[in-house]
Design a protein around this motif. Structure first.
Motif, PDB file in Angstrom:
ATOM      1  N   GLY A   1       3.925   3.853  -2.278  1.00 31.51           N
ATOM      2  CA  GLY A   1       3.721   4.557  -3.703  1.00 31.51           C
ATOM      3  C   GLY A   1       3.710   3.553  -4.797  1.00 31.51           C
ATOM      4  O   GLY A   1       2.925   3.936  -5.790  1.00 31.51           O
ATOM      5  N   ALA A   2       4.522   2.601  -4.666  1.00 32.77           N
ATOM      6  CA  ALA A   2       4.512   1.482  -5.845  1.00 32.77           C
ATOM      7  C   ALA A   2       3.029   1.074  -6.098  1.00 32.77           C
ATOM      8  O   ALA A   2       2.697   0.821  -7.204  1.00 32.77           O
ATOM      9  CB  ALA A   2       5.527   0.349  -5.676  1.00 32.77           C
TER      10      ALA A   2
ATOM     11  N   THR B   1       5.077  -4.812  -2.818  1.00 32.73           N
ATOM     12  CA  THR B   1       5.612  -4.287  -1.574  1.00 32.73           C
ATOM     13  C   THR B   1       7.088  -4.156  -1.673  1.00 32.73           C
ATOM     14  O   THR B   1       7.661  -4.563  -2.661  1.00 32.73           O
ATOM     15  CB  THR B   1       5.375  -5.497  -0.369  1.00 32.73           C
ATOM     16  N   ALA B   2       7.858  -3.655  -0.448  1.00 36.38           N
ATOM     17  CA  ALA B   2       9.227  -3.575  -0.562  1.00 36.38           C
ATOM     18  C   ALA B   2       9.863  -4.824   0.003  1.00 36.38           C
ATOM     19  O   ALA B   2      11.068  -4.885  -0.105  1.00 36.38           O
ATOM     20  CB  ALA B   2       9.666  -2.276   0.110  1.00 36.38           C
TER      21      ALA B   2
ATOM     22  N   ALA C   1       0.610  -1.357   0.003  1.00 37.70           N
ATOM     23  CA  ALA C   1       0.065   0.151  -0.039  1.00 37.70           C
ATOM     24  C   ALA C   1       0.933   1.244  -0.013  1.00 37.70           C
ATOM     25  O   ALA C   1       0.455   2.422   0.254  1.00 37.70           O
ATOM     26  CB  ALA C   1      -0.808   0.125   1.074  1.00 37.70           C
TER      27      ALA C   1
ATOM     28  N   ASN D   1      -2.181  -5.565   2.601  1.00 37.86           N
ATOM     29  CA  ASN D   1      -1.258  -5.249   3.201  1.00 37.86           C
ATOM     30  C   ASN D   1      -0.848  -5.620   4.496  1.00 37.86           C
ATOM     31  O   ASN D   1      -1.721  -5.722   5.426  1.00 37.86           O
ATOM     32  CB  ASN D   1      -1.292  -3.425   2.930  1.00 37.86           C
ATOM     33  N   ARG D   2       0.430  -5.318   5.057  1.00 46.56           N
ATOM     34  CA  ARG D   2       1.013  -5.951   6.467  1.00 46.56           C
ATOM     35  C   ARG D   2       0.162  -4.861   7.333  1.00 46.56           C
ATOM     36  O   ARG D   2      -0.394  -5.378   8.267  1.00 46.56           O
ATOM     37  CB  ARG D   2       2.231  -5.654   6.532  1.00 46.56           C
ATOM     38  N   THR D   3       0.123  -3.565   7.099  1.00 44.73           N
ATOM     39  CA  THR D   3      -0.527  -2.817   7.992  1.00 44.73           C
ATOM     40  C   THR D   3      -2.006  -2.408   7.311  1.00 44.73           C
ATOM     41  O   THR D   3      -1.936  -1.727   6.482  1.00 44.73           O
ATOM     42  CB  THR D   3       0.319  -1.296   8.127  1.00 44.73           C
TER      43      THR D   3
ATOM     44  N   ARG E   1      -3.343   1.332   6.035  1.00 44.39           N
ATOM     45  CA  ARG E   1      -2.657   1.803   5.113  1.00 44.39           C
ATOM     46  C   ARG E   1      -3.396   1.131   3.789  1.00 44.39           C
ATOM     47  O   ARG E   1      -3.656   1.943   2.820  1.00 44.39           O
ATOM     48  CB  ARG E   1      -1.270   1.376   4.620  1.00 44.39           C
TER      49      ARG E   1
ATOM     50  N   GLU F   1      12.554 -10.815   1.419  1.00 42.74           N
ATOM     51  CA  GLU F   1      11.575 -11.205   2.149  1.00 42.74           C
ATOM     52  C   GLU F   1      10.153 -11.654   1.435  1.00 42.74           C
ATOM     53  O   GLU F   1      10.026 -11.252   0.419  1.00 42.74           O
ATOM     54  CB  GLU F   1      11.138 -10.479   3.064  1.00 42.74           C
TER      55      GLU F   1
HETATM   56  P1  ATR Z   1       7.002   2.048  -2.056  1.00 42.93           P
HETATM   57  O1  ATR Z   1       7.070   3.540  -2.571  1.00 42.93           O
HETATM   58  O2  ATR Z   1       8.337   1.412  -2.743  1.00 42.93           O
HETATM   59  O3  ATR Z   1       5.920   1.365  -2.273  1.00 42.93           O
HETATM   60  P2  ATR Z   1       6.640   2.268   0.775  1.00 42.93           P
HETATM   61  O4  ATR Z   1       5.744   3.474   0.443  1.00 42.93           O
HETATM   62  O5  ATR Z   1       7.806   2.531   1.776  1.00 42.93           O
HETATM   63  O6  ATR Z   1       7.614   1.951  -0.591  1.00 42.93           O
HETATM   64  O7  ATR Z   1       5.860   1.016   0.832  1.00 42.93           O
HETATM   65  C1  ATR Z   1       6.431  -0.245   0.937  1.00 42.93           C
HETATM   66  C2  ATR Z   1       5.308  -1.266   0.915  1.00 42.93           C
HETATM   67  O8  ATR Z   1       5.897  -2.603   1.327  1.00 42.93           O
HETATM   68  C3  ATR Z   1       4.370  -0.989   2.250  1.00 42.93           C
HETATM   69  O9  ATR Z   1       3.245  -1.655   1.832  1.00 42.93           O
HETATM   70  C4  ATR Z   1       4.899  -2.168   3.349  1.00 42.93           C
HETATM   71  O10 ATR Z   1       3.979  -2.448   4.107  1.00 42.93           O
HETATM   72  P3  ATR Z   1       3.564  -1.625   5.354  1.00 42.93           P
HETATM   73  O11 ATR Z   1       2.602  -0.658   5.004  1.00 42.93           O
HETATM   74  O12 ATR Z   1       3.018  -2.651   6.338  1.00 42.93           O
HETATM   75  O13 ATR Z   1       4.932  -1.357   6.029  1.00 42.93           O
HETATM   76  C5  ATR Z   1       5.315  -3.127   2.353  1.00 42.93           C
HETATM   77  N1  ATR Z   1       6.353  -4.028   3.074  1.00 42.93           N
HETATM   78  C6  ATR Z   1       7.685  -3.744   3.259  1.00 42.93           C
HETATM   79  N2  ATR Z   1       8.333  -4.977   3.811  1.00 42.93           N
HETATM   80  C7  ATR Z   1       7.361  -5.885   3.751  1.00 42.93           C
HETATM   81  C8  ATR Z   1       7.678  -7.211   4.151  1.00 42.93           C
HETATM   82  N3  ATR Z   1       8.600  -7.818   4.432  1.00 42.93           N
HETATM   83  N4  ATR Z   1       6.462  -7.719   4.006  1.00 42.93           N
HETATM   84  C9  ATR Z   1       5.331  -7.286   3.499  1.00 42.93           C
HETATM   85  N5  ATR Z   1       5.104  -6.127   3.228  1.00 42.93           N
HETATM   86  C10 ATR Z   1       6.220  -5.456   3.335  1.00 42.93           C
END
Ligand code: ATR
Length: 283
Positions: free
Chosen positions: A130-131, A187-188, A128, A151-153, A156, A194
């Motif tokens: 920017g990507a 997700t990242a 959730a 999404n994990r959170t 969001r 991961e």
């Molecule tokens: P971007 O702009 O690349 O999307 P971001 O705004 O930091 O970067 O968002 C990262 C996304 O990857 C988020 O949805 C994050 O989940 P959270 O909102 O719960 O933080 C998700 N993410 C990052 N690491 C993760 C992981 N190990 N497992 C699942 N989701 C992950």
């Protein structure tokens, strides 16, 4: 005079954009240079201003500057406005135009390169940030049967779904076990090697799993393959978003297929169009 373009990011050394745009320029006979510029984390706007002052005509923007580029632009395309982020800047007499070609890049890769028709399909979007946000509108335009953001959170995901209204559902990873035809990892997690905590039941028979990350096989793609899904990484999206930016700047559409094929085999290495480094900029 040779027109000058660049990609701004931090880090930037890994960027394939200079190779891709050099290949497009050669293919279409455009007189241009395209360089990679490492902007300081707190100095994006200054770096762009220096580039414009030195005659820059346009730029791509990558992590972590897409939101700052959105704020910097004084005219925004509707799709950049909806994405809340800008990956393509055009500098002209009227100032700085901001656009976002990421969503169009993903759509071109899915529909043209991977022949994945999305109308009536069930789509699961993981992430959730920017990507994810940048691809929701173009996915909805394909009239899928369902679009679920997981999404994990959870909050969001709910917030993001709320921006797009009806037709987008939000949830966490727990209890997500309905089958989907297309599962996109935005997700990242892959960056950190991961795997999002996914149930294998999300992969419908004949599903396609798409990871926006490129350049290496990710735990997500391995997991999807192990559960019968076809897989694709984000290299095609990278080249297609670049082609869309190239079109905005030059009015010509390059043929992306040979560029994708050459990148996959590392055959574009060392072929970038080198421009002399700009004074005062770390390139
Ligand atoms: P971007 O702009 O690349 O999307 P971001 O705004 O930091 O970067 O968002 C990262 C996304 O990857 C988020 O949805 C994050 O989940 P959270 O909102 O719960 O933080 C998700 N993410 C990052 N690491 C993760 C992981 N190990 N497992 C699942 N989701 C992950």
């Amino acid at each position: 005079m040779t027109d000058r373009y660049a990609v701004f990011g931090h880090p930037i050394a890994h960027s394939k954009s200079p190779l891709i745009h050099a290949a497009f320029a050669r293919q279409t006979g455009q007189d241009m240079t395209y360089e990679a510029i490492l902007a300081p984390k707190d100095g994006f706007a200054d770096s762009v201003a220096q580039f414009v002052a030195a005659g820059g005509r346009g730029a791509n923007v990558t992590v972590p500057f897409k939101e700052q580029a959105f704020a910097l632009a004084n005219r925004l395309s509707p799709r950049a406005e909806r994405a809340g982020a800008v990956n393509t800047l055009t500098f002209d007499g009227g100032g700085i135009r901001g656009d976002n070609t990421d969503g169009a890049g993903l759509m071109a890769d899915l529909t043209r390169n991977l022949h994945c028709a999305l109308a009536g399909k069930r789509i699961l979007l993981l992430g959730a940030g920017g990507a994810a946000r940048g691809v929701i509108e173009p996915l909805l335009e394909q009239a899928p049967a369902a679009l679920v953001i997981a999404n994990r959170t959870i909050s969001r995901a709910q917030e993001l779904a709320g921006l797009f209204g009806r037709g987008v559902a939000a949830c966490g990873f727990d209890g997500l076990d309905a089958p989907f035809d297309l599962i996109i990892n935005a997700t990242a997690a892959s960056l950190a090697g991961e795997l999002p905590p996914l149930s294998p039941r999300v992969f419908a028979a004949g599903a396609l799993a798409y990871d926006m990350m490129y350049g290496r096989d990710t735990p997500f793609l391995g997991f999807a393959r192990a559960h019968g899904a076809a897989t694709a990484d984000g290299l095609g999206m990278l080249v297609e978003q670049a082609a869309e930016a190239f079109y905005l700047w030059r009015g010509v559409r390059p043929d992306t297929a040979p560029v994708i094929a050459n990148l996959r085999q590392d055959r574009l290495e060392g072929e970038s169009l080198a421009a002399p480094p700009l004074r005062g900029l770390r390139t």
